[in-house]
Design a protein around this motif. Structure first.
Motif, short mmCIF file in Angstrom:
data_model
loop_
_atom_site.label_atom_id
_atom_site.label_comp_id
_atom_site.label_asym_id
_atom_site.label_seq_id
_atom_site.Cartn_x
_atom_site.Cartn_y
_atom_site.Cartn_z
N LYS A 166 0.87 -1.13 -0.07
CA LYS A 166 -0.09 -0.08 0.16
C LYS A 166 0.92 1.22 0.04
CE LYS A 166 -3.63 -2.81 0.32
NZ LYS A 166 -4.32 -3.09 -1.01
N ARG A 167 2.25 1.17 0.22
CA ARG A 167 3.10 2.36 0.15
C ARG A 167 2.99 2.89 -1.10
NH1 ARG A 167 7.92 4.67 -0.31
NH2 ARG A 167 8.74 5.83 1.77
N ALA A 168 3.22 2.31 -2.08
CA ALA A 168 3.38 2.53 -3.66
C ALA A 168 2.40 3.41 -3.93
CB ALA A 168 3.65 1.19 -4.41
N LYS A 169 1.22 3.18 -3.62
CA LYS A 169 -0.06 4.08 -4.02
C LYS A 169 0.11 5.40 -3.42
CE LYS A 169 -4.11 5.43 -5.43
NZ LYS A 169 -5.28 5.14 -5.28
N ALA A 170 0.37 5.29 -1.99
CA ALA A 170 0.32 6.40 -1.03
C ALA A 170 1.61 7.30 -1.40
CB ALA A 170 0.74 6.14 0.47
N ALA A 171 2.63 6.85 -2.05
CA ALA A 171 4.00 7.58 -2.62
C ALA A 171 3.50 8.36 -3.83
CB ALA A 171 4.88 6.62 -2.92
N GLU A 172 2.73 7.70 -4.68
CA GLU A 172 2.04 8.49 -5.85
C GLU A 172 1.12 9.76 -5.44
OE1 GLU A 172 -0.06 5.81 -8.47
OE2 GLU A 172 1.67 4.53 -8.73
N ILE A 173 0.45 9.54 -4.38
CA ILE A 173 -0.36 10.64 -3.82
C ILE A 173 0.37 11.65 -3.43
CG2 ILE A 173 -2.06 11.28 -2.31
CD1 ILE A 173 -3.38 8.48 -2.55
N PHE A 174 1.62 11.34 -2.39
CA PHE A 174 2.01 12.37 -2.11
C PHE A 174 3.35 13.12 -2.85
CE2 PHE A 174 1.10 9.78 1.95
CZ PHE A 174 0.21 10.95 2.55
N ALA A 175 3.34 12.50 -4.17
CA ALA A 175 4.32 13.13 -5.08
C ALA A 175 3.57 13.87 -6.17
CB ALA A 175 4.83 11.69 -6.04
N LYS A 176 2.18 14.22 -5.82
CA LYS A 176 1.39 15.06 -6.85
C LYS A 176 1.75 16.45 -6.40
CE LYS A 176 -0.98 11.96 -8.84
NZ LYS A 176 -1.08 11.68 -10.36
N GLN A 177 2.02 17.43 -7.23
CA GLN A 177 2.42 18.64 -7.08
C GLN A 177 1.60 19.51 -6.08
OE1 GLN A 177 5.52 20.02 -7.73
NE2 GLN A 177 5.18 21.27 -6.29
N LYS A 178 0.21 19.34 -6.11
CA LYS A 178 -0.80 19.90 -5.27
C LYS A 178 -0.87 19.41 -3.85
CE LYS A 178 -5.75 21.14 -5.14
NZ LYS A 178 -6.99 20.87 -5.96
N VAL A 179 -0.38 18.23 -3.74
CA VAL A 179 -0.18 17.73 -2.39
C VAL A 179 0.99 18.18 -1.86
CG1 VAL A 179 0.12 15.42 -0.81
CG2 VAL A 179 -1.54 15.62 -2.83
N ILE A 180 2.19 18.12 -2.46
CA ILE A 180 3.48 18.84 -2.19
C ILE A 180 3.29 20.10 -1.62
CG2 ILE A 180 5.85 19.46 -2.83
CD1 ILE A 180 5.62 17.05 -4.79
N ASP A 181 2.83 20.92 -2.42
CA ASP A 181 2.58 22.32 -2.02
C ASP A 181 1.71 22.49 -0.85
OD1 ASP A 181 3.84 22.84 -4.42
OD2 ASP A 181 1.78 23.39 -5.68
N GLU A 182 0.91 21.58 -0.58
CA GLU A 182 -0.06 21.85 0.82
C GLU A 182 0.75 21.14 1.86
OE1 GLU A 182 -2.62 23.58 1.90
OE2 GLU A 182 -3.38 24.15 -0.15
N VAL A 183 1.90 20.54 1.86
CA VAL A 183 2.48 20.10 3.04
C VAL A 183 1.81 19.47 4.25
CG1 VAL A 183 4.71 20.55 4.58
CG2 VAL A 183 3.97 21.99 2.53
N PRO A 184 1.30 18.41 3.65
CA PRO A 184 0.22 17.63 4.67
C PRO A 184 1.02 16.98 5.65
CG PRO A 184 0.54 16.09 2.80
CD PRO A 184 1.38 17.41 2.37
N TRP A 185 0.53 17.47 7.07
CA TRP A 185 0.94 17.29 8.34
C TRP A 185 -0.01 15.93 8.96
CZ3 TRP A 185 2.36 21.76 11.63
CH2 TRP A 185 3.44 22.75 11.07
N TYR A 186 0.69 14.86 9.70
CA TYR A 186 -0.28 14.03 10.38
C TYR A 186 0.43 13.78 11.61
CZ TYR A 186 -1.67 12.83 5.53
OH TYR A 186 -2.17 12.67 4.20
N GLY A 187 -0.48 13.41 12.52
CA GLY A 187 -0.28 12.92 13.93
C GLY A 187 -1.16 11.84 14.19
N ILE A 188 -0.48 10.77 14.35
CA ILE A 188 -1.29 9.61 14.46
C ILE A 188 -1.41 8.78 15.97
CG2 ILE A 188 -1.44 6.93 13.47
CD1 ILE A 188 -0.61 8.12 10.88
N GLU A 189 -2.27 8.58 16.68
CA GLU A 189 -2.44 8.06 17.74
C GLU A 189 -2.50 6.60 17.73
OE1 GLU A 189 -5.28 10.28 19.88
OE2 GLU A 189 -4.86 12.09 18.68
N GLN A 190 -1.79 5.84 17.90
CA GLN A 190 -1.83 4.31 17.94
C GLN A 190 -2.03 3.69 19.40
OE1 GLN A 190 -0.78 1.74 15.00
NE2 GLN A 190 -2.32 0.72 16.75
N GLU A 191 -3.22 2.96 19.18
CA GLU A 191 -3.73 2.38 20.39
C GLU A 191 -3.35 0.96 20.28
OE1 GLU A 191 -7.33 5.42 21.81
OE2 GLU A 191 -7.91 3.34 21.11
#
Length: 429
Positions: A166-191
């Motif tokens: 599933k990493r390959a598809k996610a890497a494609e999404i995060f490589a899109k210029q519109k996504v790069i420009d928006e610098v998406p931040w994630y904070g994940i709470e793992q229970e």
């Protein structure tokens, strides 16, 4: 997570040059992981690493500990790289080791490798070779020195991502210029939940029985309220040692259940760090003789389930006027609720019941400071008019590559016109 701060300036796909000065986990870290061991007097040892799996006289153990603690750096440039990948269930982590001729700073310096996919449920026996591509590296808290953990994804010999990659598809999404420009931040709470080895019952619970009702256990202290703190603390330190962007930890509502937070992380880094942290947690519980489960509802009844709440923001959300951007993003998320739910973890329907701080799996909702909603917005975000949203739907066993990629895709790349067309199509069926 209570809030999202600025992301780390250190990208953990690189190893700093002073890694040789780091030392592996010490006896104080690992010694406390011994659960109810027989104590016939103080153990006299000068070694640093306690081996839990070996049951023999102290002399034999001490010799083995000495070998485990050998510092290789004065004698060889070679290092040990632990290649880690996700197995056929999409939740299990697998790994194997190989020798690398010298220390490395970037995954591009590492060779590709292969494994028997027929033994992990990822390839047929007659064509079982699956290729590992190194993607991110972390310092190894178990071996110390220049040794590393390597997060990999898996491909066919022809270079195509296998279905569980599933990493390959996610890497494609995060490589899109519109996504790069928006610098998406994630904070994940793992229970996660800790189980007793032989009976697969939560740690600290009487075998075949139940503890007192929920209430005193969340962030609690005391032998009758906190079960597994040593494992949580050992994991916390091991992640910091490794270079994982872990930002906190706490005891959860159900006794024997814990949470840690990773982030804020940018883009694909979030998934890499969660998978590396899960692997380290598996190794620590292995040595402690405790079973780790990411089941979203490990105990049926009036007990909280286990989630993986995902805090998310874009550059536009964090700037002035960001609250309006957040509300537009939430609207898009509401239109793709079913698609997100289907990708947010197996068994999630047992957790998302509308009780125990969850929303119903069948109904999308959002609110300010409301933990019974699908999407929660913090009071501070409302007050400041900018900030982040918290997606409370993902289960504890979710794939972070899927969830982070889907959030970016829905809020940044997906157009509402597609949603309207899909809605009309459903109505006409």
């Amino acid at each position: 997570m209570a809030h999202i701060l600025a992301p780390t300036t250190q990208w953990q796909t690189r190893i700093t040059k002073n890694a040789t000065s780091a030392s592996p986990m010490t006896a104080k870290m690992w010694g406390s992981l011994l659960l109810k061991q027989n104590k016939k007097g103080p153990t006299k040892t000068s070694t640093k690493f306690r081996v839990l799996a070996v049951k023999s006289e102290g002399y034999t153990i001490n010799r083995l500990e000495g070998l485990l603690n050998l510092d290789l750096t004065p004698f060889t440039d070679k290092i040990i790289a632990e290649y880690i990948w996700i197995g056929g269930t999409g939740v299990d982590v697998r790994s194997k080791s190989r020798t690398i001729s010298k220390p490395v700073e970037h995954p591009s310096e590492l060779p590709k490798w292969n494994y028997d996919g027929s033994s992990t449920g990822q390839a047929p026996g007659e064509d079982s070779e699956v290729i590992l591509y190194p993607q991110a590296i972390f310092k190894d808290p178990f071996r110390g020195g220049n040794n590393i953990l390597v997060i990999c994804d898996a491909y066919t010999p022809q270079g195509e991502p296998i279905p569980t990659n599933k990493r390959a598809k996610a890497a494609e999404i995060f490589a899109k210029q519109k996504v790069i420009d928006e610098v998406p931040w994630y904070g994940i709470e793992q229970e996660y939940t800790l189980l007793q080895t032989d009976v697969k019952w939560p740690l600290g619970w009487p075998v075949g029985g139940y503890p007192g009702p929920q209430g005193p256990y969340y962030c609690g202290a005391g032998a009758d309220k906190s079960f597994g703190r040593d494992i949580s603390d050992a994991h916390y330190k091991a992640c910091l040692y490794a270079g994982i962007n872990i930002s906190g930890t706490n005891g959860e509502v159900m006794p024997g259940q814990w949470e840690y937070q990773v982030g804020p992380s940018v883009g694909i880094e979030a998934g890499d760090h969660i998978w590396a942290s899960r692997y380290i947690l598996e190794r620590i519980t292995e040595q402690a003789g405790v079973v780790l489960t990411l089941d979203p509802k490990p105990i049926e009844g009036d007990w909280n389930g286990a989630g993986c709440h995902t805090n998310y923001s874009t550059k536009s959300m964090r700037e002035e006027g960001g609250f309006e951007v957040i509300k537009k993003a939430i609207h898009k998320l509401s239109l793709r609720h079913k698609e997100h739910i289907s990708a947010y973890g197996e068994g999630n329907e047992r957790r998302l019941t509308g009780k125990h701080e969850t929303a119903s799996i069948n109904t999308f909702s959002w609110g300010v400071a409301n933990r019974g909603c699908s999407i929660r917005v913090g009071r501070e975000t409302e007050k400041q008019g900018k900030g982040y949203l918290e997606d409370r739907r993902p289960a504890s066993n979710m794939d972070p590559y899927i969830v982070t990629g889907l959030l970016a895709e829905t809020t940044l790349l997906w157009e509402e016109a597609e949603a309207l067309a899909a809605t009309k199509l459903e109505q006409n069926v």
